[in-house]
Design a protein around this motif. Structure first.
Motif, PDB file in Angstrom:
ATOM      1  N   ASP A  10       0.869  -1.197  -0.021  1.00  0.00           N
ATOM      2  CA  ASP A  10       0.169   0.093   0.279  1.00  0.00           C
ATOM      3  C   ASP A  10       0.913   1.297   0.007  1.00  0.00           C
ATOM      4  OD1 ASP A  10       1.075  -0.184   2.620  1.00  0.00           O
ATOM      5  OD2 ASP A  10      -1.024  -0.138   3.672  1.00  0.00           O
ATOM      6  N   ARG A  39       2.732  -0.831 -11.349  1.00  0.00           N
ATOM      7  CA  ARG A  39       1.634  -0.257 -10.535  1.00  0.00           C
ATOM      8  C   ARG A  39       1.487  -1.721  -9.403  1.00  0.00           C
ATOM      9  NH1 ARG A  39       3.274   3.521 -12.274  1.00  0.00           N
ATOM     10  NH2 ARG A  39       1.957   5.239 -13.315  1.00  0.00           N
ATOM     11  N   ASP A  41      -1.598  -2.111  -8.400  1.00  0.00           N
ATOM     12  CA  ASP A  41      -2.560  -2.474  -9.281  1.00  0.00           C
ATOM     13  C   ASP A  41      -2.636  -1.966 -10.544  1.00  0.00           C
ATOM     14  OD1 ASP A  41      -5.267  -2.999 -10.401  1.00  0.00           O
ATOM     15  OD2 ASP A  41      -6.359  -2.158  -8.454  1.00  0.00           O
ATOM     16  N   LYS A  42      -2.616  -3.042 -11.556  1.00  0.00           N
ATOM     17  CA  LYS A  42      -2.174  -2.396 -12.965  1.00  0.00           C
ATOM     18  C   LYS A  42      -3.807  -1.626 -13.404  1.00  0.00           C
ATOM     19  CE  LYS A  42      -3.988  -6.516 -15.289  1.00  0.00           C
ATOM     20  NZ  LYS A  42      -3.379  -7.615 -16.389  1.00  0.00           N
ATOM     21  N   ASN A  43      -4.765  -1.980 -12.902  1.00  0.00           N
ATOM     22  CA  ASN A  43      -5.991  -0.987 -13.252  1.00  0.00           C
ATOM     23  C   ASN A  43      -6.333   0.101 -12.479  1.00  0.00           C
ATOM     24  OD1 ASN A  43      -6.725  -3.112 -14.943  1.00  0.00           O
ATOM     25  ND2 ASN A  43      -7.507  -4.397 -13.141  1.00  0.00           N
ATOM     26  N   ASP A  44      -5.282   0.459 -11.562  1.00  0.00           N
ATOM     27  CA  ASP A  44      -5.439   1.669 -10.897  1.00  0.00           C
ATOM     28  C   ASP A  44      -4.174   2.454 -10.864  1.00  0.00           C
ATOM     29  OD1 ASP A  44      -5.697   3.757  -8.795  1.00  0.00           O
ATOM     30  OD2 ASP A  44      -6.306   2.167  -7.357  1.00  0.00           O
ATOM     31  N   GLU A  45      -4.013   3.773 -11.635  1.00  0.00           N
ATOM     32  CA  GLU A  45      -2.905   4.351 -11.987  1.00  0.00           C
ATOM     33  C   GLU A  45      -2.327   5.112 -10.652  1.00  0.00           C
ATOM     34  OE1 GLU A  45      -0.936   5.069 -14.642  1.00  0.00           O
ATOM     35  OE2 GLU A  45      -2.081   3.202 -15.096  1.00  0.00           O
ATOM     36  N   SER A  46      -3.266   5.407  -9.799  1.00  0.00           N
ATOM     37  CA  SER A  46      -2.785   5.822  -8.482  1.00  0.00           C
ATOM     38  C   SER A  46      -1.915   4.866  -7.570  1.00  0.00           C
ATOM     39  CB  SER A  46      -3.723   6.195  -7.472  1.00  0.00           C
ATOM     40  OG  SER A  46      -4.800   5.317  -6.943  1.00  0.00           O
ATOM     41  N   THR A  47      -1.805   3.782  -7.823  1.00  0.00           N
ATOM     42  CA  THR A  47      -1.101   2.738  -6.944  1.00  0.00           C
ATOM     43  C   THR A  47       0.421   2.615  -7.537  1.00  0.00           C
ATOM     44  OG1 THR A  47      -1.928   0.719  -8.281  1.00  0.00           O
ATOM     45  CG2 THR A  47      -3.089   1.558  -6.461  1.00  0.00           C
ATOM     46  N   LYS A  48       0.994   3.605  -7.586  1.00  0.00           N
ATOM     47  CA  LYS A  48       2.358   3.653  -8.287  1.00  0.00           C
ATOM     48  C   LYS A  48       3.220   2.586  -7.322  1.00  0.00           C
ATOM     49  CE  LYS A  48       6.067   6.729  -9.614  1.00  0.00           C
ATOM     50  NZ  LYS A  48       6.767   8.039  -9.478  1.00  0.00           N
ATOM     51  N   THR A 268       2.536  -8.163 -12.687  1.00  0.00           N
ATOM     52  CA  THR A 268       3.144  -6.506 -12.900  1.00  0.00           C
ATOM     53  C   THR A 268       4.166  -6.663 -13.894  1.00  0.00           C
ATOM     54  OG1 THR A 268       2.196  -6.123 -10.682  1.00  0.00           O
ATOM     55  CG2 THR A 268       3.519  -4.501 -11.774  1.00  0.00           C
TER      56      THR A 268
END
Length: 291
Positions: A10, A39, A41-48, A268
């Motif tokens: 996280d 990422r 989560d590859k579907n969530d750009e905010s999860t760098k 990932t």
């Protein structure tokens, strides 16, 4: 930053790039590109997955290819903040001789990072070199008793540096590995019988199924049977510091993808390779299991 034992899913994994004058641009940029696309989560750009910081002796550092890169922190700041970083990346240079002769950076930061791990073996840290960056690791005595590789054209110089360091420090010699994209040492996880384990990769493992539960992944965190052995790490070289040496230039892409696979997850890493249109050629994992 609060003390932590390892990177977790996280929050971004903290990476320090150590640059010196006349560094090789692709050693740096290729590795950075891989990490920047990863990422949790590859579907969530905010999860760098990775947060990269560039250190150099001057505000701007000139690569061998003539491109100037701006440093974010000085080496003085890097030493002060060194415990903040999970990964230290050392890139190659055509000017290794003068740096080694002067005992200039990145040699001191390499030694300081390794010493941190020796003192705090509960923390997970990784030291990775690209191309001739491994010559700096050899000079610093980091590779004693380990296996390592470098750019094929510098193999003889690398072997001499490793041999001289072993004699100087009265340590074991380095097993220099040729024809490997990257070599991974000091693995710290007990995951059961090796023959049944999907995590270990060697040259003969081309048909082995990929990991489904890498470090930091949900499946890893939910498995009671995949717990780190701190006692085992304490007894290892360098306090269990993971040491990765990559071969010449583009091999840094493969080593960086491996880093993504073990600190985030295999899916990932494969997604980053697909996006970059790069065929991930796997290297060698020595004497252990990694996840």
């Amino acid at each position: 930053m609060a003390h932590k034992t390892s990177a977790v899913a996280d929050e971004p994994i903290q990476v320090l790039f150590a640059l010196q004058p006349k560094f090789d641009l692709l050693d740096f940029a290729g590795t950075l590109e891989v990490l920047e696309w990863a990422r949790h989560d590859k579907n969530d750009e905010s999860t760098k997955a990775f947060d990269c910081t560039i250190a150099a002796s001057e505000p701007k550092v000139l690569s061998e290819q003539g491109v100037i890169i701006g440093a974010q922190i000085t080496y003085k700041e890097a030493h002060e903040r060194l415990d903040d970083f999970d990964v230290l990346v050392i890139v190659g240079s055509v000017d290794t001789d003068s740096i080694i002769k002067a005992r200039a950076e990145p040699l001191p930061v390499i030694e300081a990072f390794a010493e941190l791990q020796r003192k705090d073996y509960t923390r997970e840290r990784t030291l990775m070199s690209i191309c001739t960056g491994s010559l700096f690791l050899a000079e610093a005595g980091i590779l004693a008793g380990l296996s390592a590789t470098t750019h094929p054209d510098y193999m003889t110089k690398f072997e001499i540096l490793c041999s001289n360091a072993a004699q100087r420090d009265l340590q074991e010699r380095t097993d220099v590995v040729e024809d490997a994209r990257y070599v991974v040492n000091n693995l710290r996880f007990d995951l059961g019988d090796e023959d049944e384990n999907p995590y270990i990769r060697r040259k003969s493992d081309a048909g082995r199924r990929p990991s489904a539960a890498r470090k930091g992944s949900v499946s890893f965190k939910g498995s009671n049977g995949r717990r780190e052995s701190i006692a085992r790490r304490a007894a290892m070289r360098l306090g269990g510091l993971r040491v990765i040496t990559a071969g010449g230039i583009s091999a840094g892409l493969d080593a960086a993808l491996y880093l993504v696979s073990i600190l985030v997850d295999e899916d990932t890493a494969n997604e980053v390779a697909r996006f970059m249109q790069h065929e991930w050629i796997k290297g060698i994992v020595v004497d252990g299991l990694d996840v």
